[in-house]
Motif scaffolding. Structure first.
Motif, short mmCIF file in Angstrom:
data_model
loop_
_atom_site.label_atom_id
_atom_site.label_comp_id
_atom_site.label_asym_id
_atom_site.label_seq_id
_atom_site.Cartn_x
_atom_site.Cartn_y
_atom_site.Cartn_z
N UNK A 14 89.53 48.18 22.68
CA UNK A 14 90.08 49.08 23.70
C UNK A 14 89.18 50.30 23.90
N UNK A 15 89.81 51.41 24.12
CA UNK A 15 89.03 52.64 24.33
C UNK A 15 89.81 53.86 23.87
N UNK A 16 89.07 54.91 23.66
CA UNK A 16 89.64 56.23 23.35
C UNK A 16 89.24 57.16 24.49
N UNK A 17 90.24 57.67 25.19
CA UNK A 17 90.00 58.54 26.33
C UNK A 17 90.50 59.94 26.00
N UNK A 18 89.63 60.91 26.15
CA UNK A 18 89.98 62.31 25.85
C UNK A 18 89.99 63.11 27.15
N UNK A 39 98.17 49.07 34.48
CA UNK A 39 97.75 48.16 35.55
C UNK A 39 96.46 47.44 35.23
N UNK A 40 95.60 48.03 34.41
CA UNK A 40 94.34 47.41 34.03
C UNK A 40 94.48 46.49 32.82
N UNK A 41 95.69 46.34 32.31
CA UNK A 41 95.90 45.39 31.21
C UNK A 41 96.10 46.00 29.85
N UNK A 42 96.38 47.31 29.78
CA UNK A 42 96.63 47.92 28.48
C UNK A 42 97.89 47.32 27.86
N UNK A 43 97.77 46.89 26.61
CA UNK A 43 98.91 46.28 25.93
C UNK A 43 99.76 47.30 25.18
N UNK A 59 88.24 46.62 26.99
CA UNK A 59 87.56 47.92 27.15
C UNK A 59 86.92 48.10 28.52
N UNK A 60 86.28 47.06 29.02
CA UNK A 60 85.59 47.18 30.30
C UNK A 60 86.58 47.36 31.44
N UNK A 61 87.64 46.57 31.44
CA UNK A 61 88.64 46.69 32.51
C UNK A 61 89.31 48.06 32.50
N UNK A 62 89.62 48.55 31.31
CA UNK A 62 90.27 49.85 31.21
C UNK A 62 89.35 50.97 31.70
N UNK A 95 85.33 56.43 25.56
CA UNK A 95 84.52 55.73 24.57
C UNK A 95 85.15 54.36 24.33
N UNK A 96 84.39 53.34 24.68
CA UNK A 96 84.89 51.99 24.42
C UNK A 96 84.65 51.63 22.96
N UNK A 97 85.56 50.84 22.40
CA UNK A 97 85.48 50.52 20.98
C UNK A 97 86.03 49.12 20.72
N UNK A 98 85.40 48.38 19.79
CA UNK A 98 85.94 47.05 19.44
C UNK A 98 87.14 47.12 18.51
N UNK A 99 87.42 48.28 17.96
CA UNK A 99 88.53 48.40 17.00
C UNK A 99 89.21 49.74 17.19
#
Length: 271
Positions: free
Chosen positions: A148-152, A174-178, A219-222, A246-250
């Motif tokens: 996902x991502x961390x948005x500040x 809408x972008x698929x956040x679970x 991450x990309x869609x978000x 910041x996109x992140x795999x974890x």
């Protein structure tokens, strides 16, 4: 002398003087049976003895066969049996084999049913657990992790509004956040953002700038959804704020919500 006739010569026998002459009209008497010789008498004497010996031998052979059959039991020599006996024994063995095969098939069927029942129970239990975990992630009652991502969101001037934070939540969904959280508040279906700029609250909990969104999803869609022209990043920028992504795999979302219990709604009848 030449004219003399001696006894034993080939002279015709003359009838005795005292023998009565045969009547020409009376039939001749039959010749008396010839006397039996000694060989015939001995042969006729042996025939009953031979018959008796043959009978005794037959009885002995029959008795020996009966004793052999009785003593050999199931290990008898089938080569000595008659064809009809062999056919009967074969039919009996075939019937017994068929019964054994039926019993084996029945036991295997029961074993398959038991294994199938256990498998279905385990599969149903595993599916139930997966659904419970999925629902727990969606409604925020269990922690989650994934890409996902961390948005500040920074608001140095205190001008970011409720609508700006709420739009960010809607765009991410809408972008698929679970699942996601803002600061230490888990965002759920009934999450409400209230307050005035600089004094915002999420579900009644006061939050302060910078506002941190921790979101699980693609991450990309978000990130693309946040950066579209006229979207969340642009609107917050017009309010004097800024957004760092910041996109992140974890990403770990560990803030939890209390499960909301419906006050009026109840499960419907039927499926």
């Amino acid at each position: 002398m030449a004219g003399d006739v001696h006894p034993g010569d080939d002279a015709p026998d003359l009838p005795a003087a005292d023998a009565p002459a045969a009547d020409p009209g009376t039939p001749a008497a039959a010749d008396p049976p010839a006397a039996e010789g000694p060989r015939a008498r001995r042969r006729r004497g042996r025939d009953p003895l031979a018959a008796a010996l043959i009978g005794v031998l037959t009885l002995l052979l029959g008795f020996a066969f009966a004793v052999q059959v009785r003593t050999t039991g199931t290990g008898e020599d089938y080569s000595t049996l008659r064809e009809e006996d062999l056919v009967r024994i074969l039919d009996t063995l075939d019937a017994r084999e068929d019964r054994l095969r039926e019993e084996i098939a029945d036991q295997r069927s029961r074993l398959r049913d038991l294994a199938s029942d256990d498998g279905r129970s385990e599969a149903a239990l595993a599916e139930t657990r997966e659904r419970a975990e999925a629902l727990g992630i969606l409604n925020g009652t269990v922690a989650a992790q994934g890409p996902g991502l961390v948005m500040t969101v920074r608001d140095p001037e205190g001008r970011v509004r409720v609508a700006d934070l709420l739009d960010a939540v809607q765009e991410l969904r809408g972008a698929g956040a679970e699942t996601m959280q803002i600061d230490d508040v888990r965002v759920g279906v009934s999450t409400a953002i209230t307050g005035e700029p600089g004094q915002l609250r999420v579900d009644g909990v006061e939050v302060e700038s910078p506002y941190e969104y921790r979101v699980i999803g693609s991450p990309q869609d978000l990130a693309t959804a946040m950066a579209i022209p006229g979207g969340v990043v642009d609107r917050i920028g017009r309010q004097g704020g800024s957004v760092d992504i910041v996109q992140s795999p974890a990403v770990v979302v560990d803030a939890l919500r209390q499960l909301d219990r419906p006050q009026y709604a109840a499960p419907g009848d039927g499926d």
